[in-house]
Scaffold this motif. Structure first.
Motif, mmCIF file in Angstrom:
data_model
loop_
_atom_site.group_PDB
_atom_site.id
_atom_site.type_symbol
_atom_site.label_atom_id
_atom_site.label_comp_id
_atom_site.label_asym_id
_atom_site.label_seq_id
_atom_site.Cartn_x
_atom_site.Cartn_y
_atom_site.Cartn_z
ATOM 1 N N UNK A 154 -64.477 34.517 -85.538
ATOM 2 C CA UNK A 154 -64.857 35.322 -84.380
ATOM 3 C C UNK A 154 -63.848 35.270 -83.250
ATOM 4 N N UNK A 155 -63.892 36.310 -82.449
ATOM 5 C CA UNK A 155 -63.102 36.427 -81.227
ATOM 6 C C UNK A 155 -63.920 37.273 -80.263
ATOM 7 N N UNK A 156 -63.576 37.293 -78.989
ATOM 8 C CA UNK A 156 -64.319 38.137 -78.046
ATOM 9 C C UNK A 156 -64.371 39.586 -78.518
ATOM 10 N N UNK A 157 -65.460 40.305 -78.236
ATOM 11 C CA UNK A 157 -65.618 41.680 -78.721
ATOM 12 C C UNK A 157 -64.450 42.607 -78.394
ATOM 13 N N UNK A 158 -63.800 42.397 -77.253
ATOM 14 C CA UNK A 158 -62.702 43.284 -76.866
ATOM 15 C C UNK A 158 -61.373 42.912 -77.513
ATOM 16 N N UNK A 159 -61.334 41.789 -78.237
ATOM 17 C CA UNK A 159 -60.095 41.367 -78.891
ATOM 18 C C UNK A 159 -59.785 42.277 -80.073
ATOM 19 N N UNK A 160 -58.510 42.534 -80.362
ATOM 20 C CA UNK A 160 -58.167 43.290 -81.572
ATOM 21 C C UNK A 160 -58.583 42.499 -82.808
ATOM 22 N N UNK A 212 -56.894 36.973 -82.582
ATOM 23 C CA UNK A 212 -57.478 38.116 -83.278
ATOM 24 C C UNK A 212 -58.839 37.729 -83.874
ATOM 25 N N UNK A 213 -59.759 38.684 -83.914
ATOM 26 C CA UNK A 213 -60.931 38.522 -84.757
ATOM 27 C C UNK A 213 -60.483 38.812 -86.181
#
Length: 292
Positions: free
Chosen positions: A64-70, A97-98
């Motif tokens: 996972x990564x923050x929703x706005x991350x590519x 990156x996610x």
């Protein structure tokens, strides 16, 4: 006289039948599922399940990564599974990156199914990308496909994956060349010339399409996003000339690089080396980060 004629024809007919059965059996082995257990991963990786075609469920690992991350989708090669790409996924995750790595149908812990060298697996790639986009709405996305994975990113009735950038590694131009090169590497060009058509035409009874439908180089002409094409300098399964043909079909939109001395099987391992990672990292930075 009539009985003698029947007896004369019987041995050749038996030989032809046995040869045909043998070729069909070879095709069956080549397309058989190769499911295997996938080792558990430490946090922050999460095991998820993704619905693909009816009756097909994909096993996947998500970093996972923050929703706005590519976000980046990883697609493994034939006979492999998502575990092959864990080092690359971990590295990409550390870059912010996610990351989603899937097991195609017939691989890893996904639903057992026959392989089609990217044709039906394309539905798995689209389903996985939709899942990833739902967790990163509006963010830039890329896919990295290796051999079968790269073909799946291009083939199928829905066309190439709707991503912002693609990395294609060791992707064959079409199924006929793929089969010919593999047979020739074992039995020579003469054997390949005989065996390849008999294996290629099995696409019709097995998948309901002619071999011409399994052609990444044809599908590549629809791609309009930047692509990093990676080939092995010593790859006899997908020789450099065929990698260049794929790049040309992509309207030369992107970058072409060869790994010196790399065979087809060495391309996966090359993703864990600094030179290729640096090339992939710079490519993704250029086309994903700048869009963010």
């Amino acid at each position: 006289m009539r009985r003698w004629r029947m007896r004369w024809w019987l041995p050749p007919l038996v030989l032809v039948a046995l040869f045909g059965w043998g070729i069909w059996s070879v095709g069956g082995r080549l397309t058989a599922a190769t499911n295997a257990a996938v080792p558990p991963l430490p946090a922050p990786a999460q095991v998820v399940r993704i619905a693909s075609d009816p009756g097909i469920t994909l096993a996947a690992s998500y970093w996972p990564a923050p929703p706005k991350a590519p976000a980046v989708l990883l697609l493994h090669g034939n006979g492999g599974n998502r575990d092959n790409l864990t080092p690359l996924a971990t590295w990409l995750s550390a870059q912010g990156y996610g990351v989603l790595a899937i097991d195609f149908r017939g691989h890893g812990a996904s639903t057992p199914a026959i392989k089609s060298f990217g044709l039906t697996e394309s539905a798995d790639a689209h389903a996985a990308l939709a899942w990833l986009k739902a967790r990163h709405p509006g963010s830039a996305t890329a896919a990295i496909g290796i051999s079968l994975g790269g073909a799946a990113a291009l083939l199928g009735p829905r066309g190439p994956l709707p991503v912002d950038a693609l990395v294609l590694e060791g992707v064959y131009p079409d199924i006929r060349h793929a089969i010919y090169n593999r047979v020739a590497s074992v039995g020579g060009k003469g054997m390949a010339a005989v065996i390849e058509p008999l294996l290629s035409v099995q696409a019709l009874p097995r998948y309901g399409v002619w071999p011409s439908a399994i052609s990444p180089v044809t599908a590549a002409r629809q791609v309009r996003v930047p692509v990093l094409v990676v080939g092995g300098g010593a790859d006899v399964f997908t020789p450099p000339a065929e990698t260049r043909a794929l790049f040309d079909a992509l309207h030369r939109n992107g970058e072409l690089t060869f790994l010196p001395g790399a065979s087809h099987g060495m391309i996966v391992a090359a993703n864990d080396t600094d030179p290729l990672r640096a090339r992939i990292g710079a490519f993704l930075e250029r086309y994903l980060r700048r869009k963010a």
